[in-house]
Design a protein around this motif. Sequence first.
Motif, PDB file in Angstrom:
ATOM      1  N   ASN A   1       7.459  -7.000 -54.491  1.00 58.42           N
ATOM      2  CA  ASN A   1       6.492  -8.016 -54.896  1.00 58.42           C
ATOM      3  C   ASN A   1       5.631  -7.446 -56.017  1.00 58.42           C
ATOM      4  O   ASN A   1       5.043  -6.371 -55.876  1.00 58.42           O
ATOM      5  N   ASP A   2       5.565  -8.149 -57.136  1.00 61.44           N
ATOM      6  CA  ASP A   2       4.769  -7.696 -58.276  1.00 61.44           C
ATOM      7  C   ASP A   2       3.291  -7.592 -57.882  1.00 61.44           C
ATOM      8  O   ASP A   2       2.734  -8.533 -57.320  1.00 61.44           O
ATOM      9  N   THR A   3       2.666  -6.464 -58.164  1.00 63.80           N
ATOM     10  CA  THR A   3       1.265  -6.280 -57.782  1.00 63.80           C
ATOM     11  C   THR A   3       0.304  -7.043 -58.688  1.00 63.80           C
ATOM     12  O   THR A   3      -0.772  -7.419 -58.258  1.00 63.80           O
ATOM     13  N   GLY A   4       0.704  -7.299 -59.925  1.00 63.97           N
ATOM     14  CA  GLY A   4      -0.167  -8.013 -60.857  1.00 63.97           C
ATOM     15  C   GLY A   4      -0.116  -9.522 -60.709  1.00 63.97           C
ATOM     16  O   GLY A   4      -1.053 -10.224 -61.105  1.00 63.97           O
ATOM     17  N   ASP A   5       0.971 -10.035 -60.162  1.00 63.95           N
ATOM     18  CA  ASP A   5       1.176 -11.478 -59.991  1.00 63.95           C
ATOM     19  C   ASP A   5       1.964 -11.673 -58.695  1.00 63.95           C
ATOM     20  O   ASP A   5       3.113 -12.099 -58.707  1.00 63.95           O
ATOM     21  N   PRO A   6       1.337 -11.331 -57.557  1.00 60.70           N
ATOM     22  CA  PRO A   6       2.090 -11.290 -56.307  1.00 60.70           C
ATOM     23  C   PRO A   6       2.480 -12.661 -55.760  1.00 60.70           C
ATOM     24  O   PRO A   6       1.731 -13.630 -55.862  1.00 60.70           O
ATOM     25  N   VAL A   7       3.656 -12.700 -55.197  1.00 57.27           N
ATOM     26  CA  VAL A   7       4.100 -13.856 -54.431  1.00 57.27           C
ATOM     27  C   VAL A   7       3.253 -13.887 -53.164  1.00 57.27           C
ATOM     28  O   VAL A   7       3.008 -12.849 -52.549  1.00 57.27           O
ATOM     29  N   THR A   8       2.790 -15.065 -52.782  1.00 52.51           N
ATOM     30  CA  THR A   8       1.955 -15.218 -51.587  1.00 52.51           C
ATOM     31  C   THR A   8       2.642 -16.153 -50.604  1.00 52.51           C
ATOM     32  O   THR A   8       3.651 -16.789 -50.929  1.00 52.51           O
ATOM     33  N   GLN A   9       2.079 -16.269 -49.420  1.00 54.23           N
ATOM     34  CA  GLN A   9       2.633 -17.161 -48.399  1.00 54.23           C
ATOM     35  C   GLN A   9       2.720 -18.596 -48.915  1.00 54.23           C
ATOM     36  O   GLN A   9       3.628 -19.341 -48.549  1.00 54.23           O
ATOM     37  N   ALA A  10       1.802 -18.972 -49.793  1.00 59.33           N
ATOM     38  CA  ALA A  10       1.824 -20.326 -50.367  1.00 59.33           C
ATOM     39  C   ALA A  10       3.058 -20.565 -51.227  1.00 59.33           C
ATOM     40  O   ALA A  10       3.370 -21.708 -51.569  1.00 59.33           O
ATOM     41  N   SER A  11       3.792 -19.501 -51.554  1.00 61.83           N
ATOM     42  CA  SER A  11       5.005 -19.631 -52.375  1.00 61.83           C
ATOM     43  C   SER A  11       6.246 -19.948 -51.551  1.00 61.83           C
ATOM     44  O   SER A  11       7.325 -20.157 -52.127  1.00 61.83           O
ATOM     45  N   LEU A  12       6.137 -19.960 -50.235  1.00 60.17           N
ATOM     46  CA  LEU A  12       7.283 -20.221 -49.381  1.00 60.17           C
ATOM     47  C   LEU A  12       7.954 -21.530 -49.778  1.00 60.17           C
ATOM     48  O   LEU A  12       7.297 -22.561 -49.915  1.00 60.17           O
ATOM     49  N   GLY A  13       9.275 -21.459 -50.014  1.00 61.57           N
ATOM     50  CA  GLY A  13      10.029 -22.639 -50.414  1.00 61.57           C
ATOM     51  C   GLY A  13       9.943 -22.968 -51.890  1.00 61.57           C
ATOM     52  O   GLY A  13      10.510 -23.957 -52.348  1.00 61.57           O
TER      53      GLY A  13
END
Length: 134
Positions: A85-97
């Motif tokens: 997961n990119d630390t500068g632009d991280p994928v979050t739980q809100a990205s699911l799907g």
Amino acid sequence: MAATTQDRNTPMKDGELIVVPVAAGVKIPAGSLVAANATGFATPGATATTLAYLGMADTNVDNTAGADGAVGVPVRRGKAFKWANDTGDPVTQASLGRPCFIVDNQTVAKTNGTNTRSQAGIVVGLEADGVWVI
């Protein structure tokens, strides 16, 4: 060719492991993210707008001294792979799907980086040590 009105013996093959011709001058490490470049040759994942996500390299392939297509890389597809997961632009739980985007050959990010990154795939899970992408 006209549409068939008869039963058809349609050829098929498993699309889970495909062999993709490798771009000239690149090395693709086993287990890394593989993309197709604008001309359809396998290349390591990178920040670029012209890539199409393919999957994970099943073996190490070195085409640093070869021309386009001189060697092929087996690419595993149709599975969820855990990328960093990119630390500068991280994928979050809100990205699911939702789509995530290629940063390099092992990292994905939440956004397209102001139109500088190609889509990696769809986020299907998030863990402390990575993002599951299919």
